[in-house]
Design a protein around this motif. Structure first.
Motif, PDB file in Angstrom:
ATOM      1  N   GLY A 122       0.589  -1.524  -0.015  1.00  0.00           N
ATOM      2  CA  GLY A 122       0.022   0.266  -0.328  1.00  0.00           C
ATOM      3  C   GLY A 122       0.687   1.114   0.106  1.00  0.00           C
ATOM      4  N   LYS A 123       0.688   2.189  -0.900  1.00  0.00           N
ATOM      5  CA  LYS A 123       0.731   3.892  -0.464  1.00  0.00           C
ATOM      6  C   LYS A 123       0.464   4.499   0.502  1.00  0.00           C
ATOM      7  CE  LYS A 123       0.744   3.505  -5.482  1.00  0.00           C
ATOM      8  NZ  LYS A 123       0.641   2.600  -5.885  1.00  0.00           N
ATOM      9  N   VAL A 124      -0.309   3.774   1.577  1.00  0.00           N
ATOM     10  CA  VAL A 124      -0.525   4.448   2.948  1.00  0.00           C
ATOM     11  C   VAL A 124       0.088   3.313   4.494  1.00  0.00           C
ATOM     12  CG1 VAL A 124      -2.418   5.682   4.103  1.00  0.00           C
ATOM     13  CG2 VAL A 124      -2.884   5.632   1.848  1.00  0.00           C
ATOM     14  N   SER A 125       1.088   4.276   4.858  1.00  0.00           N
ATOM     15  CA  SER A 125       1.018   3.432   5.869  1.00  0.00           C
ATOM     16  C   SER A 125       0.794   4.540   6.974  1.00  0.00           C
ATOM     17  CB  SER A 125       3.060   3.094   5.951  1.00  0.00           C
ATOM     18  OG  SER A 125       3.735   4.680   5.801  1.00  0.00           O
ATOM     19  N   PHE A 126       0.599   2.838   8.639  1.00  0.00           N
ATOM     20  CA  PHE A 126       0.329   3.120   9.859  1.00  0.00           C
ATOM     21  C   PHE A 126       0.836   3.042  10.530  1.00  0.00           C
ATOM     22  CE2 PHE A 126      -3.572   3.558   7.286  1.00  0.00           C
ATOM     23  CZ  PHE A 126      -4.815   4.259   7.678  1.00  0.00           C
ATOM     24  N   SER A 127       1.528   3.987  11.764  1.00  0.00           N
ATOM     25  CA  SER A 127       2.462   4.005  12.690  1.00  0.00           C
ATOM     26  C   SER A 127       1.874   2.421  13.852  1.00  0.00           C
ATOM     27  CB  SER A 127       3.257   4.779  13.355  1.00  0.00           C
ATOM     28  OG  SER A 127       1.930   5.842  14.305  1.00  0.00           O
ATOM     29  N   ASP A 128       1.841   2.278  14.661  1.00  0.00           N
ATOM     30  CA  ASP A 128       1.743   1.211  15.846  1.00  0.00           C
ATOM     31  C   ASP A 128       0.625   2.916  16.781  1.00  0.00           C
ATOM     32  OD1 ASP A 128       2.362  -0.493  14.697  1.00  0.00           O
ATOM     33  OD2 ASP A 128       3.643  -0.648  16.313  1.00  0.00           O
ATOM     34  N   GLY A 129      -0.342   3.007  17.803  1.00  0.00           N
ATOM     35  CA  GLY A 129      -1.068   4.178  18.557  1.00  0.00           C
ATOM     36  C   GLY A 129       0.027   3.211  19.576  1.00  0.00           C
TER      37      GLY A 129
END
Length: 201
Positions: A122-129
């Motif tokens: 994906g071109k969108v990444s999420f860090s850990d909350g």
């Protein structure tokens, strides 16, 4: 920079003295980072371990095994993959109203491997909350235990879980390879829905 065809440069390299300085162009990142903050009062991302804890309303010195949240460096966390999955599911719900195709969703979030390929990143990444408060607010709740074989309630079996609350923060990074204006608008819409409680983590 050392020119290994030049004896002086070879000597400088062996002696770890300065060679010719190279001036590289300054790297400019065109990624967009959304910083998200939230408040929660009862959330559990169950880890593989348990702890012994005193249970309110139970006889003194009677401790019980309690399921706890995933921890990292002493802070409770929500894995980025969990956040990404929840946000993606909400975007898929309203995609038809935004004329967002399945290919565009795959471009943003990626997909698993299939047809003998390695999948698509994906071109969108999420860090850990990460929960910022230390210690976090926690409450022990008693719930029914589910039989994994039948999917029904286990007779006279209960499970205790420690749910946590407090301030949690994470980042969403939009790659320059994506239409950042459109992707940003879609993500903000999904985050607004999360904020007003239309879905949960």
């Amino acid at each position: 920079y050392y020119d290994m065809k030049n004896a002086d440069d070879r000597t400088a390299w062996l002696g770890e003295t300065d060679g010719t300085e190279i001036h590289l162009p300054e790297a400019v990142s065109s990624s967009i980072i959304l910083r998200v903050s939230m408040e929660t009062d009862a959330l559990l991302v169950k880890s593989g371990t348990k702890k012994l804890a005193d249970i309110p309303g139970v006889k003194e010195n009677k401790r019980s095994s309690v399921a706890v949240s995933i921890q990292e460096a002493g802070h409770a966390v929500i894995p980025g993959s969990s956040i990404k999955g929840a946000v993606r599911a909400q975007i898929e719900r309203f995609a038809p109203f935004c004329k967002l195709s399945e290919d565009e969703i795959i471009s943003l979030f990626g997909r698993e491997s299939r047809d003998h390929d390695n999948g698509i990143a994906g071109k969108v990444s999420f860090s850990d909350g990460i929960f910022l408060e230390d210690p976090q607010k926690s409450t022990i709740q008693t719930r029914i235990r589910i039989d994994r074989l039948t999917g029904g309630v286990m007779d006279k079996a209960m499970v205790k879980e420690e749910v946590i609350g407090g301030s949690c923060e994470w980042n969403i990074t939009l790659s320059p390879a994506v239409n950042q204006e459109k992707a940003g608008a879609i993500l903000l819409l999904a985050l607004r829905d999360l904020g007003i409680g239309l879905y949960s983590l």
